[in-house]
Design an enzyme around this catalytic site. Structure first.
Site, PDB file in Angstrom:
ATOM      1  N   ARG A   1     -36.282  70.907  16.857  1.00  0.00           N
ATOM      2  CA  ARG A   1     -36.469  71.812  15.717  1.00  0.00           C
ATOM      3  C   ARG A   1     -37.866  71.733  15.132  1.00  0.00           C
ATOM      4  NH1 ARG A   1     -31.769  69.360  12.290  1.00  0.00           N
ATOM      5  NH2 ARG A   1     -32.767  67.564  13.283  1.00  0.00           N
TER       6      ARG A   1
ATOM      7  N   SER B   1     -26.978  68.939  10.810  1.00  0.00           N
ATOM      8  CA  SER B   1     -25.580  68.526  10.667  1.00  0.00           C
ATOM      9  C   SER B   1     -25.389  67.702   9.396  1.00  0.00           C
ATOM     10  CB  SER B   1     -25.147  67.706  11.876  1.00  0.00           C
ATOM     11  OG  SER B   1     -25.173  68.497  13.027  1.00  0.00           O
TER      12      SER B   1
ATOM     13  N   HIS C   1     -26.944  74.239  17.605  1.00  0.00           N
ATOM     14  CA  HIS C   1     -26.467  73.657  18.868  1.00  0.00           C
ATOM     15  C   HIS C   1     -25.912  74.754  19.791  1.00  0.00           C
ATOM     16  CE1 HIS C   1     -25.610  70.043  16.111  1.00  0.00           C
ATOM     17  NE2 HIS C   1     -26.611  69.685  16.871  1.00  0.00           N
TER      18      HIS C   1
ATOM     19  N   LYS D   1     -25.544  56.947  13.003  1.00  0.00           N
ATOM     20  CA  LYS D   1     -24.837  58.019  12.310  1.00  0.00           C
ATOM     21  C   LYS D   1     -23.514  57.578  11.699  1.00  0.00           C
ATOM     22  CE  LYS D   1     -27.746  61.287  13.396  1.00  0.00           C
ATOM     23  NZ  LYS D   1     -27.886  62.384  14.342  1.00  0.00           N
TER      24      LYS D   1
HETATM   25  N1  COA Z   1     -30.242  73.219  16.037  1.00  0.00           N
HETATM   26  C1  COA Z   1     -29.814  72.623  14.927  1.00  0.00           C
HETATM   27  N2  COA Z   1     -29.719  71.303  14.780  1.00  0.00           N
HETATM   28  C2  COA Z   1     -30.105  70.557  15.812  1.00  0.00           C
HETATM   29  C3  COA Z   1     -30.577  71.107  16.995  1.00  0.00           C
HETATM   30  C4  COA Z   1     -30.632  72.488  17.093  1.00  0.00           C
HETATM   31  N3  COA Z   1     -31.066  73.100  18.169  1.00  0.00           N
HETATM   32  N4  COA Z   1     -30.890  70.097  17.823  1.00  0.00           N
HETATM   33  C5  COA Z   1     -30.629  68.978  17.183  1.00  0.00           C
HETATM   34  N5  COA Z   1     -30.140  69.241  15.957  1.00  0.00           N
HETATM   35  C6  COA Z   1     -29.805  68.275  14.925  1.00  0.00           C
HETATM   36  C7  COA Z   1     -28.419  67.805  14.811  1.00  0.00           C
HETATM   37  O1  COA Z   1     -27.677  68.644  13.995  1.00  0.00           O
HETATM   38  C8  COA Z   1     -28.617  66.449  14.183  1.00  0.00           C
HETATM   39  O2  COA Z   1     -28.897  66.644  12.804  1.00  0.00           O
HETATM   40  P1  COA Z   1     -28.748  65.468  11.730  1.00  0.00           P
HETATM   41  O3  COA Z   1     -29.827  64.483  12.031  1.00  0.00           O
HETATM   42  O4  COA Z   1     -28.922  66.161  10.430  1.00  0.00           O
HETATM   43  O5  COA Z   1     -27.381  64.886  11.910  1.00  0.00           O
HETATM   44  C9  COA Z   1     -29.860  65.961  14.864  1.00  0.00           C
HETATM   45  O6  COA Z   1     -30.577  67.118  15.212  1.00  0.00           O
HETATM   46  C10 COA Z   1     -29.625  65.226  16.162  1.00  0.00           C
HETATM   47  O7  COA Z   1     -28.502  64.383  16.067  1.00  0.00           O
HETATM   48  P2  COA Z   1     -27.515  64.043  17.239  1.00  0.00           P
HETATM   49  O8  COA Z   1     -26.652  65.173  17.610  1.00  0.00           O
HETATM   50  O9  COA Z   1     -26.861  62.786  16.834  1.00  0.00           O
HETATM   51  O10 COA Z   1     -28.431  63.884  18.511  1.00  0.00           O
HETATM   52  P3  COA Z   1     -29.558  62.837  18.843  1.00  0.00           P
HETATM   53  O11 COA Z   1     -30.651  63.599  19.504  1.00  0.00           O
HETATM   54  O12 COA Z   1     -29.871  61.985  17.669  1.00  0.00           O
HETATM   55  O13 COA Z   1     -28.902  61.933  19.973  1.00  0.00           O
HETATM   56  C11 COA Z   1     -27.105  60.825  20.984  1.00  0.00           C
HETATM   57  C12 COA Z   1     -27.734  61.297  19.715  1.00  0.00           C
HETATM   58  C13 COA Z   1     -25.656  60.642  20.658  1.00  0.00           C
HETATM   59  C14 COA Z   1     -27.245  61.868  22.097  1.00  0.00           C
HETATM   60  C15 COA Z   1     -27.829  59.540  21.416  1.00  0.00           C
HETATM   61  O14 COA Z   1     -27.796  58.623  20.346  1.00  0.00           O
HETATM   62  C16 COA Z   1     -27.173  58.940  22.642  1.00  0.00           C
HETATM   63  O15 COA Z   1     -27.606  59.231  23.746  1.00  0.00           O
HETATM   64  N6  COA Z   1     -26.106  58.103  22.429  1.00  0.00           N
HETATM   65  C17 COA Z   1     -25.367  57.454  23.497  1.00  0.00           C
HETATM   66  C18 COA Z   1     -25.649  55.952  23.466  1.00  0.00           C
HETATM   67  C19 COA Z   1     -26.981  55.700  24.105  1.00  0.00           C
HETATM   68  O16 COA Z   1     -27.212  55.964  25.277  1.00  0.00           O
HETATM   69  N7  COA Z   1     -27.904  55.157  23.302  1.00  0.00           N
HETATM   70  C20 COA Z   1     -29.251  54.874  23.727  1.00  0.00           C
HETATM   71  C21 COA Z   1     -30.127  56.049  23.485  1.00  0.00           C
HETATM   72  S1  COA Z   1     -31.799  55.745  23.996  1.00  0.00           S
END
Ligand code: COA
Length: 159
Positions: free
Chosen positions: A90, A128, A17, A41
């Site tokens: 990723r 994560s 991140h 999550k």
């Molecule tokens: N390097 C390492 N890890 C990365 C990465 C990077 N560059 N980019 C993403 N990741 C990983 C994270 O560590 C995480 O890993 P995990 O699955 O092992 O936990 C995963 O990728 C992404 O998880 P998260 O941070 O939760 O992001 P997400 O892309 O799943 O989006 C929100 C989550 C919170 C942004 C999304 O649910 C949201 O917008 N929530 C608000 C409510 C909403 O609007 N909901 C409707 C959405 S359509």
């Protein structure tokens, strides 16, 4: 002024991140790192703990601001006049998952665009979820998360 928002759970924030934040800070005038919430999550750090840890790590970037929000991402974006979301990719699995979210967000708010940054190969294995598993089994986190974040996880473990 070009603004971008980088939303995520950041539970915890990893070097993957941090690399994305650094790259965004070089390309945009202002970067908002938004600590958000996902129903899929299970969190170890609450939203305030995540915000505090991420704020400490991001202090070194003068154009990065950290905020927390538990509502819909598109509502935050609208309210704050931001029309660019950034996400890290990723692998192909992230792509599939992000594509669905992209379509949902664009259907809710057509003016929003999402920019995808490909993770550096040496960081693309970091997750994560696996960091949390290693932490719960007492493993060393130094290669995956900044020291400020590791301190938060350790403090949480002792409670
Ligand atoms: N390097 C390492 N890890 C990365 C990465 C990077 N560059 N980019 C993403 N990741 C990983 C994270 O560590 C995480 O890993 P995990 O699955 O092992 O936990 C995963 O990728 C992404 O998880 P998260 O941070 O939760 O992001 P997400 O892309 O799943 O989006 C929100 C989550 C919170 C942004 C999304 O649910 C949201 O917008 N929530 C608000 C409510 C909403 O609007 N909901 C409707 C959405 S359509």
């Amino acid at each position: 002024m070009q603004k971008v928002i980088y939303p995520g759970s950041f539970d915890p924030l990893t070097f993957g991140h941090l690399d994305i934040i650094e790259r965004l800070s070089r390309q945009f005038d202002e970067v908002v790192v938004l600590i958000s919430w996902s129903s899929r999550k299970k969190y170890i750090l609450d939203i305030i703990e995540r915000k505090t840890a991420v704020t400490k790590v991001c202090q070194k970037f003068s154009n990065v601001r950290v905020d927390a929000f538990e509502g819909l991402l598109v509502e935050y974006v609208k309210k704050n006049n931001i029309n660019m979301i950034a996400k890290g990719l990723r692998n192909a699995r992230d792509y599939e998952y992000e594509m669905t979210m992209d379509h949902m967000n664009k259907t809710l708010f057509p003016d929003v665009e999402t920019l995808y940054l490909i993770s550096r190969p040496e960081l693309s294995f970091i997750s994560s979820t696996l960091v949390k598993e290693i932490a719960s089994l007492g493993g060393d986190l130094k290669k995956f998360v900044p020291s400020e974040v590791e301190a938060y996880i350790k403090k949480k473990d002792k409670k």
